[in-house]
Design a protein around this motif. Sequence first.
Motif, PDB file in Angstrom:
ATOM      1  N   LYS A 288       0.799  -1.226   0.000  1.00 48.30           N
ATOM      2  CA  LYS A 288       0.000   0.000   0.000  1.00 48.30           C
ATOM      3  C   LYS A 288       0.831   1.276   0.000  1.00 48.30           C
ATOM      4  N   GLU A 289       2.085   1.205   0.511  1.00 50.19           N
ATOM      5  CA  GLU A 289       2.908   2.414   0.629  1.00 50.19           C
ATOM      6  C   GLU A 289       4.310   2.163   0.100  1.00 50.19           C
ATOM      7  N   GLU A 290       4.994   3.260  -0.220  1.00 44.77           N
ATOM      8  CA  GLU A 290       6.380   3.193  -0.670  1.00 44.77           C
ATOM      9  C   GLU A 290       7.308   3.429   0.509  1.00 44.77           C
ATOM     10  N   TRP A 291       8.321   2.561   0.636  1.00 44.75           N
ATOM     11  CA  TRP A 291       9.267   2.661   1.741  1.00 44.75           C
ATOM     12  C   TRP A 291      10.702   2.622   1.229  1.00 44.75           C
ATOM     13  N   GLY A 292      11.597   3.249   1.995  1.00 42.38           N
ATOM     14  CA  GLY A 292      13.019   3.023   1.792  1.00 42.38           C
ATOM     15  C   GLY A 292      13.420   1.796   2.581  1.00 42.38           C
ATOM     16  N   THR A 293      13.195   1.865   3.896  1.00 38.63           N
ATOM     17  CA  THR A 293      13.428   0.719   4.769  1.00 38.63           C
ATOM     18  C   THR A 293      12.281   0.606   5.757  1.00 38.63           C
ATOM     19  N   LEU A 294      12.099  -0.607   6.239  1.00 42.84           N
ATOM     20  CA  LEU A 294      11.085  -0.883   7.250  1.00 42.84           C
ATOM     21  C   LEU A 294      11.756  -1.714   8.328  1.00 42.84           C
ATOM     22  N   TYR A 295      11.745  -1.189   9.553  1.00 38.51           N
ATOM     23  CA  TYR A 295      12.425  -1.873  10.664  1.00 38.51           C
ATOM     24  C   TYR A 295      11.403  -2.492  11.601  1.00 38.51           C
ATOM     25  N   MET A 296      11.715  -3.702  12.085  1.00 40.18           N
ATOM     26  CA  MET A 296      10.812  -4.429  12.986  1.00 40.18           C
ATOM     27  C   MET A 296      11.494  -4.734  14.300  1.00 40.18           C
ATOM     28  N   ASN A 297      10.751  -4.555  15.389  1.00 41.65           N
ATOM     29  CA  ASN A 297      11.299  -4.823  16.714  1.00 41.65           C
ATOM     30  C   ASN A 297      11.276  -6.315  17.047  1.00 41.65           C
ATOM     31  N   THR A 298      12.016  -6.650  18.093  1.00 45.94           N
ATOM     32  CA  THR A 298      12.339  -8.043  18.398  1.00 45.94           C
ATOM     33  C   THR A 298      12.060  -8.384  19.847  1.00 45.94           C
ATOM     34  N   GLN A 299      11.630  -9.620  20.081  1.00 45.96           N
ATOM     35  CA  GLN A 299      11.658 -10.185  21.421  1.00 45.96           C
ATOM     36  C   GLN A 299      12.726 -11.270  21.437  1.00 45.96           C
ATOM     37  N   TRP A 300      13.531 -11.276  22.481  1.00 44.68           N
ATOM     38  CA  TRP A 300      14.681 -12.179  22.552  1.00 44.68           C
ATOM     39  C   TRP A 300      14.330 -13.412  23.374  1.00 44.68           C
ATOM     40  N   TYR A 301      14.879 -14.534  22.982  1.00 45.20           N
ATOM     41  CA  TYR A 301      14.640 -15.768  23.721  1.00 45.20           C
ATOM     42  C   TYR A 301      15.953 -16.537  23.839  1.00 45.20           C
TER      43      TYR A 301
ATOM     44  N   GLY B 292      17.382 -20.748  24.747  1.00 47.25           N
ATOM     45  CA  GLY B 292      16.892 -22.117  24.811  1.00 47.25           C
ATOM     46  C   GLY B 292      16.015 -22.449  23.622  1.00 47.25           C
ATOM     47  N   GLU B 293      14.940 -23.185  23.865  1.00 49.31           N
ATOM     48  CA  GLU B 293      14.048 -23.622  22.801  1.00 49.31           C
ATOM     49  C   GLU B 293      13.017 -22.546  22.477  1.00 49.31           C
ATOM     50  N   TYR B 294      12.810 -22.309  21.189  1.00 50.94           N
ATOM     51  CA  TYR B 294      11.807 -21.333  20.772  1.00 50.94           C
ATOM     52  C   TYR B 294      10.420 -21.959  20.791  1.00 50.94           C
ATOM     53  N   LYS B 295       9.481 -21.279  21.434  1.00 52.42           N
ATOM     54  CA  LYS B 295       8.105 -21.760  21.476  1.00 52.42           C
ATOM     55  C   LYS B 295       7.186 -20.615  21.057  1.00 52.42           C
ATOM     56  N   ALA B 296       6.614 -20.740  19.874  1.00 57.12           N
ATOM     57  CA  ALA B 296       5.746 -19.686  19.355  1.00 57.12           C
ATOM     58  C   ALA B 296       4.416 -19.679  20.092  1.00 57.12           C
ATOM     59  N   VAL B 297       3.925 -18.492  20.395  1.00 58.46           N
ATOM     60  CA  VAL B 297       2.610 -18.338  21.004  1.00 58.46           C
ATOM     61  C   VAL B 297       1.659 -17.863  19.913  1.00 58.46           C
ATOM     62  N   ASN B 298       0.661 -18.662  19.641  1.00 57.87           N
ATOM     63  CA  ASN B 298      -0.228 -18.378  18.513  1.00 57.87           C
ATOM     64  C   ASN B 298      -1.301 -17.377  18.927  1.00 57.87           C
ATOM     65  N   THR B 299      -0.931 -16.107  18.937  1.00 54.00           N
ATOM     66  CA  THR B 299      -1.865 -15.026  19.247  1.00 54.00           C
ATOM     67  C   THR B 299      -1.890 -14.077  18.057  1.00 54.00           C
ATOM     68  N   PRO B 300      -2.749 -14.322  17.079  1.00 55.37           N
ATOM     69  CA  PRO B 300      -2.781 -13.490  15.871  1.00 55.37           C
ATOM     70  C   PRO B 300      -2.981 -12.018  16.202  1.00 55.37           C
ATOM     71  N   PRO B 301      -2.221 -11.152  15.580  1.00 53.98           N
ATOM     72  CA  PRO B 301      -2.323  -9.715  15.881  1.00 53.98           C
ATOM     73  C   PRO B 301      -3.605  -9.108  15.316  1.00 53.98           C
ATOM     74  N   THR B 302      -4.034  -8.047  15.948  1.00 50.42           N
ATOM     75  CA  THR B 302      -5.195  -7.309  15.436  1.00 50.42           C
ATOM     76  C   THR B 302      -4.769  -6.058  14.680  1.00 50.42           C
ATOM     77  N   GLY B 303      -3.502  -5.724  14.739  1.00 49.27           N
ATOM     78  CA  GLY B 303      -2.991  -4.547  14.043  1.00 49.27           C
ATOM     79  C   GLY B 303      -1.518  -4.378  14.317  1.00 49.27           C
ATOM     80  N   ILE B 304      -0.948  -3.333  13.776  1.00 50.40           N
ATOM     81  CA  ILE B 304       0.473  -3.044  13.955  1.00 50.40           C
ATOM     82  C   ILE B 304       0.631  -1.588  14.361  1.00 50.40           C
ATOM     83  N   SER B 305       1.481  -1.354  15.361  1.00 49.41           N
ATOM     84  CA  SER B 305       1.841   0.008  15.746  1.00 49.41           C
ATOM     85  C   SER B 305       3.025   0.442  14.888  1.00 49.41           C
TER      86      SER B 305
END
Length: 312
Positions: free
Chosen positions: A115-128, A130-143
């Motif tokens: 929908k939009e033109e970007w130069g770069t798009l940066y995404m924040n991170t949560q660090w873990y 040991g073993e990665y375990k995904a929590v299936n909580t679908p987002p309702t939007g993005i900040s």
Amino acid sequence: MVKPLLSIAIPTYNRAQLLGQCLDALFAQLSDEIAPLIEFIVSDNCSADNTTAVVEGYIARGHKITYFKNAENIGADRNITACFTKASGKYVWVFSDDDFLLPGYLKFIFNLLKKEEWGTLYMNTQWYSGEYKAVNTPPTGISLDRFADPLQYIGRVSYWTTFITGNIVNKSLFTDIAYIQEFCESNLVQLSWTLPAAFKGPQNGIINDRILACRADNTGGYKLLKVFGTNFNDVMDRLIMKGFIDKRVKRIMNHHLLSTFFPMFINNPGANFEKENPFKIMVPVFWNYRSFWLKIFPALFKNQYLKHVSAQ
């Protein structure tokens, strides 16, 4: 043939299990709507494990992956570069094989790029760890924060422009990428496209949600002070000389490095990094920064004194 909107390019080396988990997290989010416009690339740096079999297994199950296996190990920088140069999408997301995109976010990211033109798009991170375990909580939007001024954007993202998984770059803004090869011995080759793209595009964005899961204990094997001191500044100097970035970027970056990045490692040195002489590396690079003498030099001197005392 339709040109992809997004290329997700994964450099890998001897981490077949992690690569499989990474691909699982991505393919689980593909829908019929977006799949035709997303290209998947795996660039294998001559792995000796079962990486080839893992990738071929996904292809056999109907997943479209362009797989490259280097005839020999060409080094991390050149393998990361291969991901960027071989991608055919308008946007390129070089994605580490040990990182994971949290459930539900791929479609949101795709729609932002569409929908939009970007130069770069940066995404924040949560660090873990040991073993990665995904929590299936679908987002309702993005900040999302948008930046028309690239210097303001750089001021927010700062040295995280080095984090390959955290940055999606508009490759279509580059008419010539041959120059990238000269940065392949820096351990920071990704800066040669993430920083220029921030200045080439009409706007840059930061997704404030922590949509990536990344291992906190899976880095090292290099000289940290040399890479983020000497090499980082050399890369910025060369990009400034080429006219790709504003010269003020260097001071912004060094301020963040001296204020937050280096203190983390000097006060809590990790065993995963190669030993080096901090005074020899840092003084020639940062001698004209007040924050170096106020924050870094005293900590270095204290560490040297404590080592001397403990050795007696």
